[in-house]
Design a protein around this motif. Structure first.
Motif, PDB file in Angstrom:
ATOM      1  N   GLU A 135      -5.021 -14.371   6.629  1.00 53.91           N
ATOM      2  CA  GLU A 135      -3.608 -14.407   7.021  1.00 53.91           C
ATOM      3  C   GLU A 135      -2.756 -13.504   6.140  1.00 53.91           C
ATOM      4  OE1 GLU A 135      -2.772 -18.547   6.845  1.00 53.91           O
ATOM      5  OE2 GLU A 135      -3.551 -18.978   8.862  1.00 53.91           O
ATOM      6  N   ARG A 136      -3.086 -13.443   4.829  1.00 58.59           N
ATOM      7  CA  ARG A 136      -2.328 -12.584   3.906  1.00 58.59           C
ATOM      8  C   ARG A 136      -2.522 -11.120   4.284  1.00 58.59           C
ATOM      9  NH1 ARG A 136      -2.992  -9.699  -0.735  1.00 58.59           N
ATOM     10  NH2 ARG A 136      -5.238 -10.037  -0.695  1.00 58.59           N
ATOM     11  N   ASN A 137      -3.775 -10.712   4.537  1.00 52.78           N
ATOM     12  CA  ASN A 137      -4.036  -9.313   4.889  1.00 52.78           C
ATOM     13  C   ASN A 137      -3.453  -8.956   6.251  1.00 52.78           C
ATOM     14  OD1 ASN A 137      -6.062  -7.590   3.069  1.00 52.78           O
ATOM     15  ND2 ASN A 137      -6.613  -9.763   2.856  1.00 52.78           N
ATOM     16  N   GLN A 138      -3.391  -9.939   7.139  1.00 48.02           N
ATOM     17  CA  GLN A 138      -2.777  -9.668   8.441  1.00 48.02           C
ATOM     18  C   GLN A 138      -1.291  -9.380   8.285  1.00 48.02           C
ATOM     19  OE1 GLN A 138      -2.812 -12.906  11.305  1.00 48.02           O
ATOM     20  NE2 GLN A 138      -3.033 -11.442  12.999  1.00 48.02           N
ATOM     21  N   THR A 139      -0.630 -10.144   7.395  1.00 43.78           N
ATOM     22  CA  THR A 139       0.806  -9.931   7.160  1.00 43.78           C
ATOM     23  C   THR A 139       1.053  -8.576   6.523  1.00 43.78           C
ATOM     24  OG1 THR A 139       1.126 -12.314   6.905  1.00 43.78           O
ATOM     25  CG2 THR A 139       2.834 -10.856   6.019  1.00 43.78           C
ATOM     26  N   SER A 147      -4.258  -1.715   4.071  1.00 43.95           N
ATOM     27  CA  SER A 147      -4.977  -0.820   4.983  1.00 43.95           C
ATOM     28  C   SER A 147      -5.646  -1.634   6.097  1.00 43.95           C
ATOM     29  CB  SER A 147      -6.031  -0.024   4.215  1.00 43.95           C
ATOM     30  OG  SER A 147      -7.030  -0.900   3.709  1.00 43.95           O
ATOM     31  N   GLN A 148      -5.948  -0.932   7.158  1.00 41.87           N
ATOM     32  CA  GLN A 148      -6.637  -1.582   8.275  1.00 41.87           C
ATOM     33  C   GLN A 148      -8.032  -2.052   7.856  1.00 41.87           C
ATOM     34  OE1 GLN A 148      -7.398   0.969  11.629  1.00 41.87           O
ATOM     35  NE2 GLN A 148      -7.601  -0.752  13.055  1.00 41.87           N
ATOM     36  N   LYS A 149      -8.675  -1.303   6.952  1.00 46.05           N
ATOM     37  CA  LYS A 149     -10.006  -1.660   6.488  1.00 46.05           C
ATOM     38  C   LYS A 149      -9.998  -3.018   5.811  1.00 46.05           C
ATOM     39  CE  LYS A 149     -13.726  -0.124   3.455  1.00 46.05           C
ATOM     40  NZ  LYS A 149     -14.184   0.936   2.508  1.00 46.05           N
ATOM     41  N   ASN A 150      -9.032  -3.224   4.907  1.00 43.43           N
ATOM     42  CA  ASN A 150      -8.956  -4.509   4.202  1.00 43.43           C
ATOM     43  C   ASN A 150      -8.667  -5.660   5.180  1.00 43.43           C
ATOM     44  OD1 ASN A 150      -9.462  -3.243   1.798  1.00 43.43           O
ATOM     45  ND2 ASN A 150      -7.294  -3.033   1.251  1.00 43.43           N
ATOM     46  N   PHE A 151      -7.797  -5.372   6.129  1.00 43.73           N
ATOM     47  CA  PHE A 151      -7.461  -6.401   7.116  1.00 43.73           C
ATOM     48  C   PHE A 151      -8.690  -6.782   7.947  1.00 43.73           C
ATOM     49  CE2 PHE A 151      -6.395  -6.887  11.691  1.00 43.73           C
ATOM     50  CZ  PHE A 151      -5.945  -8.203  11.635  1.00 43.73           C
ATOM     51  N   SER A 156     -13.196 -10.405   9.326  1.00 47.99           N
ATOM     52  CA  SER A 156     -14.633 -10.589   9.535  1.00 47.99           C
ATOM     53  C   SER A 156     -15.178 -11.707   8.661  1.00 47.99           C
ATOM     54  CB  SER A 156     -15.364  -9.281   9.249  1.00 47.99           C
ATOM     55  OG  SER A 156     -16.758  -9.454   9.319  1.00 47.99           O
ATOM     56  N   ASN A 157     -14.755 -11.731   7.395  1.00 46.00           N
ATOM     57  CA  ASN A 157     -15.241 -12.775   6.477  1.00 46.00           C
ATOM     58  C   ASN A 157     -14.825 -14.168   6.966  1.00 46.00           C
ATOM     59  OD1 ASN A 157     -16.347 -10.802   4.868  1.00 46.00           O
ATOM     60  ND2 ASN A 157     -14.603 -10.740   3.434  1.00 46.00           N
ATOM     61  N   TYR A 158     -13.597 -14.273   7.436  1.00 47.05           N
ATOM     62  CA  TYR A 158     -13.096 -15.569   7.901  1.00 47.05           C
ATOM     63  C   TYR A 158     -13.802 -16.005   9.193  1.00 47.05           C
ATOM     64  CZ  TYR A 158      -9.988 -19.002   9.990  1.00 47.05           C
ATOM     65  OH  TYR A 158      -9.479 -20.132  10.587  1.00 47.05           O
ATOM     66  N   GLU A 159     -13.941 -15.099  10.166  1.00 50.21           N
ATOM     67  CA  GLU A 159     -14.584 -15.446  11.433  1.00 50.21           C
ATOM     68  C   GLU A 159     -16.055 -15.819  11.219  1.00 50.21           C
ATOM     69  OE1 GLU A 159     -13.191 -15.902  14.201  1.00 50.21           O
ATOM     70  OE2 GLU A 159     -11.211 -15.007  13.905  1.00 50.21           O
ATOM     71  N   THR A 160     -16.732 -15.104  10.313  1.00 52.37           N
ATOM     72  CA  THR A 160     -18.140 -15.414  10.026  1.00 52.37           C
ATOM     73  C   THR A 160     -18.274 -16.801   9.403  1.00 52.37           C
ATOM     74  OG1 THR A 160     -18.673 -13.070   9.709  1.00 52.37           O
ATOM     75  CG2 THR A 160     -20.194 -14.684   8.773  1.00 52.37           C
ATOM     76  N   ALA A 161     -17.437 -17.080   8.440  1.00 45.31           N
ATOM     77  CA  ALA A 161     -17.478 -18.382   7.772  1.00 45.31           C
ATOM     78  C   ALA A 161     -17.149 -19.507   8.759  1.00 45.31           C
ATOM     79  CB  ALA A 161     -16.513 -18.402   6.595  1.00 45.31           C
ATOM     80  N   LYS A 162     -16.174 -19.257   9.647  1.00 43.02           N
ATOM     81  CA  LYS A 162     -15.794 -20.279  10.622  1.00 43.02           C
ATOM     82  C   LYS A 162     -16.950 -20.559  11.583  1.00 43.02           C
ATOM     83  CE  LYS A 162     -12.616 -19.381  13.741  1.00 43.02           C
ATOM     84  NZ  LYS A 162     -11.285 -19.153  14.387  1.00 43.02           N
ATOM     85  N   ALA A 163     -17.690 -19.494  11.992  1.00 41.02           N
ATOM     86  CA  ALA A 163     -18.833 -19.678  12.883  1.00 41.02           C
ATOM     87  C   ALA A 163     -19.951 -20.456  12.174  1.00 41.02           C
ATOM     88  CB  ALA A 163     -19.346 -18.332  13.360  1.00 41.02           C
ATOM     89  N   GLN A 164     -20.180 -20.137  10.889  1.00 47.24           N
ATOM     90  CA  GLN A 164     -21.188 -20.871  10.127  1.00 47.24           C
ATOM     91  C   GLN A 164     -20.803 -22.348   9.986  1.00 47.24           C
ATOM     92  OE1 GLN A 164     -21.363 -18.636   6.460  1.00 47.24           O
ATOM     93  NE2 GLN A 164     -23.011 -17.302   7.212  1.00 47.24           N
ATOM     94  N   TYR A 165     -19.537 -22.558   9.747  1.00 47.62           N
ATOM     95  CA  TYR A 165     -19.029 -23.923   9.595  1.00 47.62           C
ATOM     96  C   TYR A 165     -19.256 -24.727  10.880  1.00 47.62           C
ATOM     97  CZ  TYR A 165     -15.517 -27.661   9.559  1.00 47.62           C
ATOM     98  OH  TYR A 165     -14.880 -28.872   9.671  1.00 47.62           O
ATOM     99  N   GLN A 166     -18.894 -24.139  12.025  1.00 52.34           N
ATOM    100  CA  GLN A 166     -19.061 -24.834  13.297  1.00 52.34           C
ATOM    101  C   GLN A 166     -20.537 -25.079  13.620  1.00 52.34           C
ATOM    102  OE1 GLN A 166     -16.873 -26.252  15.109  1.00 52.34           O
ATOM    103  NE2 GLN A 166     -14.974 -25.448  14.256  1.00 52.34           N
ATOM    104  N   GLY A 167     -21.385 -24.082  13.346  1.00 47.28           N
ATOM    105  CA  GLY A 167     -22.818 -24.228  13.624  1.00 47.28           C
ATOM    106  C   GLY A 167     -23.457 -25.303  12.777  1.00 47.28           C
ATOM    107  N   LEU A 168     -23.171 -25.282  11.455  1.00 47.28           N
ATOM    108  CA  LEU A 168     -23.742 -26.295  10.563  1.00 47.28           C
ATOM    109  C   LEU A 168     -23.207 -27.686  10.890  1.00 47.28           C
ATOM    110  CD1 LEU A 168     -23.602 -24.291   7.213  1.00 47.28           C
ATOM    111  CD2 LEU A 168     -25.677 -25.035   8.417  1.00 47.28           C
ATOM    112  N   ARG A 169     -21.954 -27.757  11.293  1.00 49.16           N
ATOM    113  CA  ARG A 169     -21.364 -29.045  11.660  1.00 49.16           C
ATOM    114  C   ARG A 169     -22.091 -29.645  12.875  1.00 49.16           C
ATOM    115  NH1 ARG A 169     -16.497 -31.518  10.512  1.00 49.16           N
ATOM    116  NH2 ARG A 169     -15.811 -33.043  12.096  1.00 49.16           N
ATOM    117  N   GLU A 170     -22.372 -28.800  13.871  1.00 48.20           N
ATOM    118  CA  GLU A 170     -23.088 -29.258  15.059  1.00 48.20           C
ATOM    119  C   GLU A 170     -24.499 -29.728  14.697  1.00 48.20           C
ATOM    120  OE1 GLU A 170     -22.207 -29.692  18.191  1.00 48.20           O
ATOM    121  OE2 GLU A 170     -20.124 -29.122  17.778  1.00 48.20           O
ATOM    122  N   GLN A 171     -25.161 -29.003  13.822  1.00 47.77           N
ATOM    123  CA  GLN A 171     -26.512 -29.397  13.425  1.00 47.77           C
ATOM    124  C   GLN A 171     -26.522 -30.732  12.693  1.00 47.77           C
ATOM    125  OE1 GLN A 171     -29.141 -26.274  11.771  1.00 47.77           O
ATOM    126  NE2 GLN A 171     -27.550 -24.797  12.331  1.00 47.77           N
TER     127      GLN A 171
END
Length: 377
Positions: A135-139, A147-151, A156-171
């Protein structure tokens, strides 16, 4: 003259011999007639509670004879398996035990459960930080400061972690491990398996300490509250069978009683190898106790009806591969005279047997009760 006398003597002997043979034939014929007749005195008739009666016109069904078994719907049968492998830590159940939906069946132990919870807790703790960073980099990116690269990296880091969180939670939920308890720091090497339906345990494939591999059947539960008939009908008869037709069936290995059902569903395809089709029947009285899945049944599907002359089943006797009745020939003050009469049998239904014989008519009288006592089987 002497020769004439001899001739007369010869003729006399031949005439006497012929008369003797005729008398013997008459005697033999009378004996055979008498042997075919069965005479019952009035006293015998009363003492043995014999009963007379005539042919009765009754309605007989055309039937399709078939066989099959007692079964349960798929939703009433559950194979219990483990999502992940593990060693059996606790299994208090035996075959035949009744269980309720949601009841703990087996407890498994595996260090991989611990590792999965650790990974989940690690991702969970990182998620808030990664979300805030995104959210900070988006602002900053919107304000053209970052830069767009940092954003994109933060996103990517947040979406990956969120997907891992949801997958492990389901398991964890599939292992029946509470994610909320893990988030509080409670980690365990044990996982419980719960009953998906209520019913009785019919198979138990594990014991204490045994290893259960993923997808292997641990036990089976069957709910017998709703059982049905699964019948096999040959191709030649299938066009006669329709939904709603009555079924009468027996369980020959368990009972002599006749039970009732109804055709509920006729299969839509034929078994290529056996040339048969499945017919599903619903029981008329599902509360009848004792029906178990797998019981073999003999069944008759009532496809049509016809009227025919009949006698009670016990009035028709099987002897040497043929069917017989005792027809009343005469009756007087001293008793009754019966004749053993061959008949062709049709269907038997409701305690009566269809009688097929052009030589019998409705006015004839027959022995209805006591036939076996007189001529046996």
């Amino acid at each position: 003259m002497k020769n004439i006398i001899y001739s007369y003597a010869t003729v006399f002997l031949l005439v006497m011999t012929a008369c003797g043979n005729k008398n013997n034939e008459t005697t033999t014929s009378d004996a055979e007639t008498e042997s075919d007749a069965i005479v019952v005195t009035q006293d015998q008739f009363s003492a043995n509670n014999f009963v007379l009666g005539g042919l009765e016109e009754r309605s007989f069904p055309d039937v399709v004879e078939t066989s099959g078994m007692i079964d349960v719907p798929p939703e009433n049968r559950a194979s219990v398996m483990a999502f992940m492998g593990g060693f059996v830590k606790k299994t208090p159940l035996l075959i035949g035990d009744k269980v309720k939906k949601g009841q703990s069946l087996v407890t498994l132990e595996n260090q991989e459960f611990v590792q999965m919870q650790q990974e989940y807790l690690q991702v969970y703790n990182q998620l808030d930080f990664l979300k805030a960073e995104f959210e900070r980099n988006q602002t900053l990116f919107d304000e053209k400061i970052a830069s767009q690269k940092n954003f994109l990296q933060a996103k990517s880091n947040y979406e990956t972690a969120k997907a891992q969180y949801q997958g492990l939670r389901e398991q964890l939920q599939m292992l029946n491990i509470s994610p909320s308890q893990v988030e509080k720091g409670s980690i365990s090497s044990l996982a419980n398996i719960y009953a998906p339906i209520s019913g009785s345990v019919t198979k138990m494939n594990v014991s204490m300490g045994s290893y259960v591999s993923p997808a292997s059947e641990i036990l089976e539960i069957i709910n017998n509250e709703h059982v049905h008939l699964e019948l096999t009908v040959f191709e030649r008869d299938i066009l006669k069978v329709k939904k709603g037709q009555k079924i009468e069936f027996t369980i020959p290995e368990a009972s002599n009683e006749t039970f009732k059902a109804e055709v509920y569903l006729v299969g839509a395809s034929i078994d290529d190898a056996k040339r048969t089709i499945k017919v599903h029947g619903h029981l008329e009285n599902e509360d009848h106790t004792g029906f178990l899945p797998g019981m073999f049944v003999n069944a008759m599907i009532m496809t049509d009806t016809k009227n025919a002359l009949s006698l009670p089943d016990e009035a028709v006797i099987e002897s040497e591969g043929s069917s017989y009745v005792l027809k009343l020939v005469s009756q007087d003050a001293e008793g009754y005279t019966f004749e053993k009469f061959h008949v062709n049998k049709g269907h038997s239904f409701g305690g009566f047997t269809e009688i097929k014989s052009a030589d019998l008519k409705q006015g004839d009288q027959f022995l209805l009760k006591g036939v076996f006592d007189l001529i046996g089987g």
